[in-house]
Design a protein around this motif. Sequence first.
Motif, mmCIF file in Angstrom:
data_model
loop_
_atom_site.group_PDB
_atom_site.id
_atom_site.type_symbol
_atom_site.label_atom_id
_atom_site.label_comp_id
_atom_site.label_asym_id
_atom_site.label_seq_id
_atom_site.Cartn_x
_atom_site.Cartn_y
_atom_site.Cartn_z
ATOM 1 N N ARG A 192 33.013 28.968 44.661
ATOM 2 C CA ARG A 192 33.248 27.586 45.081
ATOM 3 C C ARG A 192 32.150 26.672 44.570
ATOM 4 O O ARG A 192 32.424 25.574 44.088
ATOM 5 N N ARG A 193 30.907 27.105 44.679
ATOM 6 C CA ARG A 193 29.801 26.271 44.189
ATOM 7 C C ARG A 193 29.894 26.090 42.686
ATOM 8 O O ARG A 193 29.635 25.010 42.171
ATOM 9 N N TRP A 194 30.237 27.145 41.965
ATOM 10 C CA TRP A 194 30.388 27.051 40.510
ATOM 11 C C TRP A 194 31.453 26.012 40.161
ATOM 12 O O TRP A 194 31.271 25.194 39.266
ATOM 13 N N ARG A 195 32.559 26.064 40.878
ATOM 14 C CA ARG A 195 33.649 25.125 40.619
ATOM 15 C C ARG A 195 33.234 23.682 40.955
ATOM 16 O O ARG A 195 33.576 22.749 40.231
ATOM 17 N N TRP A 196 32.521 23.503 42.065
ATOM 18 C CA TRP A 196 32.098 22.150 42.439
ATOM 19 C C TRP A 196 31.223 21.538 41.347
ATOM 20 O O TRP A 196 31.414 20.373 40.964
ATOM 21 N N LEU A 197 30.273 22.287 40.848
ATOM 22 C CA LEU A 197 29.381 21.771 39.811
ATOM 23 C C LEU A 197 30.143 21.531 38.516
ATOM 24 O O LEU A 197 29.909 20.521 37.815
ATOM 25 N N MET A 198 31.066 22.430 38.195
ATOM 26 C CA MET A 198 31.865 22.258 36.983
ATOM 27 C C MET A 198 32.766 21.033 37.095
ATOM 28 O O MET A 198 32.887 20.238 36.151
ATOM 29 N N TRP A 199 33.381 20.851 38.260
ATOM 30 C CA TRP A 199 34.271 19.710 38.432
ATOM 31 C C TRP A 199 33.499 18.390 38.420
ATOM 32 O O TRP A 199 34.023 17.370 37.961
ATOM 33 N N LEU A 200 32.263 18.398 38.893
ATOM 34 C CA LEU A 200 31.451 17.182 38.801
ATOM 35 C C LEU A 200 31.235 16.801 37.344
ATOM 36 O O LEU A 200 31.352 15.619 36.970
ATOM 37 N N SER A 201 30.949 17.782 36.504
ATOM 38 C CA SER A 201 30.795 17.520 35.066
ATOM 39 C C SER A 201 32.098 17.022 34.456
ATOM 40 O O SER A 201 32.096 16.128 33.594
ATOM 41 N N LEU A 202 33.221 17.595 34.895
ATOM 42 C CA LEU A 202 34.519 17.153 34.376
ATOM 43 C C LEU A 202 34.838 15.725 34.823
ATOM 44 O O LEU A 202 35.382 14.931 34.046
ATOM 45 N N ILE A 203 34.506 15.377 36.059
ATOM 46 C CA ILE A 203 34.765 14.014 36.551
ATOM 47 C C ILE A 203 33.976 13.005 35.733
ATOM 48 O O ILE A 203 34.488 11.940 35.364
ATOM 49 N N VAL A 204 32.712 13.332 35.442
ATOM 50 C CA VAL A 204 31.908 12.464 34.575
ATOM 51 C C VAL A 204 32.584 12.313 33.214
ATOM 52 O O VAL A 204 32.678 11.199 32.665
ATOM 53 N N SER A 205 33.070 13.411 32.672
ATOM 54 C CA SER A 205 33.708 13.384 31.350
ATOM 55 C C SER A 205 34.986 12.554 31.375
ATOM 56 O O SER A 205 35.274 11.815 30.416
ATOM 57 N N ILE A 206 35.750 12.667 32.454
ATOM 58 C CA ILE A 206 36.981 11.876 32.573
ATOM 59 C C ILE A 206 36.661 10.386 32.618
ATOM 60 O O ILE A 206 37.302 9.578 31.932
ATOM 61 N N ALA A 207 35.655 10.015 33.422
ATOM 62 C CA ALA A 207 35.266 8.604 33.515
ATOM 63 C C ALA A 207 34.782 8.077 32.169
ATOM 64 O O ALA A 207 35.174 6.981 31.726
ATOM 65 N N LEU A 208 33.946 8.855 31.491
ATOM 66 C CA LEU A 208 33.463 8.447 30.168
ATOM 67 C C LEU A 208 34.617 8.268 29.196
ATOM 68 O O LEU A 208 34.657 7.310 28.404
ATOM 69 N N SER A 209 35.568 9.197 29.222
ATOM 70 C CA SER A 209 36.686 9.154 28.278
ATOM 71 C C SER A 209 37.587 7.949 28.517
ATOM 72 O O SER A 209 37.985 7.258 27.564
ATOM 73 N N ILE A 210 37.909 7.681 29.778
ATOM 74 C CA ILE A 210 38.791 6.545 30.090
ATOM 75 C C ILE A 210 38.158 5.231 29.645
ATOM 76 O O ILE A 210 38.798 4.402 28.995
#
Length: 515
Positions: A192-210
Amino acid sequence: MRFDSESIVEEAVTPSRRARLWADADPEGEAQWPRTKRNSIPDSESWPEPPTIEPTSRKPSDPPQARGASKAVTKWPTLTRAHAISFAGLLLFTAVTYFRPYELIAALSDFRSMAFWLAVATLIVFIPTQLSADGTITARPLEVNLALLLALAGLLSVPFATAPSEAWATFLDFAKVIAMFIVMVNVVRTERRWRWLMWLSLIVSIALSIYALNDYRLGHFDIRGERIEGVIRKGLFENPNDMALHLVTMIPIAMGLLFVARSYTRKALYLLISVLMIGATIVTFSRGGFVGLIVACFVLAWKLGRRNRVVIVALFMVAAAFSVAALPSEFLGRIVSLFGGDDGGSAVSRQHLLWQSIQVTLRHPILGIGMGNFHNVSDSEQVSHNAYTQVSSEMGVPAMVLSIIFMVAALRRLHRIEQETYDSRSRTRIYYLAVGLQAALVGYMVCSFFASVAYLWYIYYLVGFALCLHRLYEVEGADGVFGRALARKPRGALDLPGDGDIAPLPGSLLAVYER
């Protein structure tokens, strides 16, 4: 014999116990029982032997040490539940480092040292908790030792720097990166912790991309009117090349999560995120990012299609040709400049800086000229635009070798997981995550050849993800990380030695097995 799921325990089987076992195993009396008087116990030699089950203590999710599949594995400390507060601090620190809320929100403009104080608070909680949980300040895989040696090399470069004050300031920032990298390796102890940290990086990437795609659509470019800047104007992503580097490292991970996802909805979501990040990488007009994207995608396709590599290469070449044809004309001009075209002198300038950084390295091969000091000796206050010569010129050749080994060690760790889980990849999902992270690391290694990012967070988060994944794999086993096998183990299943498939026990022996 008494069987349980964890071990095989030898017990003396007396005649009375043998009768009780047979009664439990065959309540209907279908077996050929010896003829005896009622309520009497016959001699043990007259009884048929129960079916023999070959004992095994191996479980489907045994780690590589138990399977003997990996000869050189890290001896991780025992994985215990701990560091909930430290992980929350790491998560907040990562969010502040990525998003820099004090620049996006006017009310927080006075809190520019927010990341620093979050790091300090996290370390204050982490150190005693870590000592209590593991009895040591940190786990010591090879990558952690190399990171500490890199920090030492940076510290030693300060007294000999051309500008010691600048070297010291750069070292302090770098020490913060190393410290939080060590925190990450130790506190990410669950899926769960691994996923939380990974998803935080993905959310940043999504915001940057949009925002990158929207800026390109609206024509919001930098001062020169040539390239976009993105939503986060300063910090890690103030340079479109750095933003492209980050997106290149996240695209293979998103693709790996696509294969991991079980539902079609989640697969469609990860595919959309991947396409979004690919589009954003292209509109940054980053030549290094484009080359890194091509190489990362090729590595991902090569590994996932290892049984049909000729077809994979052919399809990849066709897809690459169509992609290049679809590139914006402005970007095509920049790509051509990599092979000698004219881009206003940028390519020539980069080549000159590369050669100059090599010369500085040859003049100061041991300790370099001090962290963050190359701009003092370069033309027009320029950085090296190459992470490898950045380290060699500012910290010395030994530090550059350490940094390369640091990345290669993580790649080899992930490659071992890939090799050990390849045959059972239909059952386990960790295979695709290991492959995705390998492609991400290779993408970084290519992109960093065109950017001075050696002291920044990019590589340390990637290697941290790899180490945490490997730790979970070593402790939990292939099927124990990110969900069990897609086909759940049936009730009464026993993992027999041999091919490792799950085989159900005969129903009449279920009671014996469960005792």
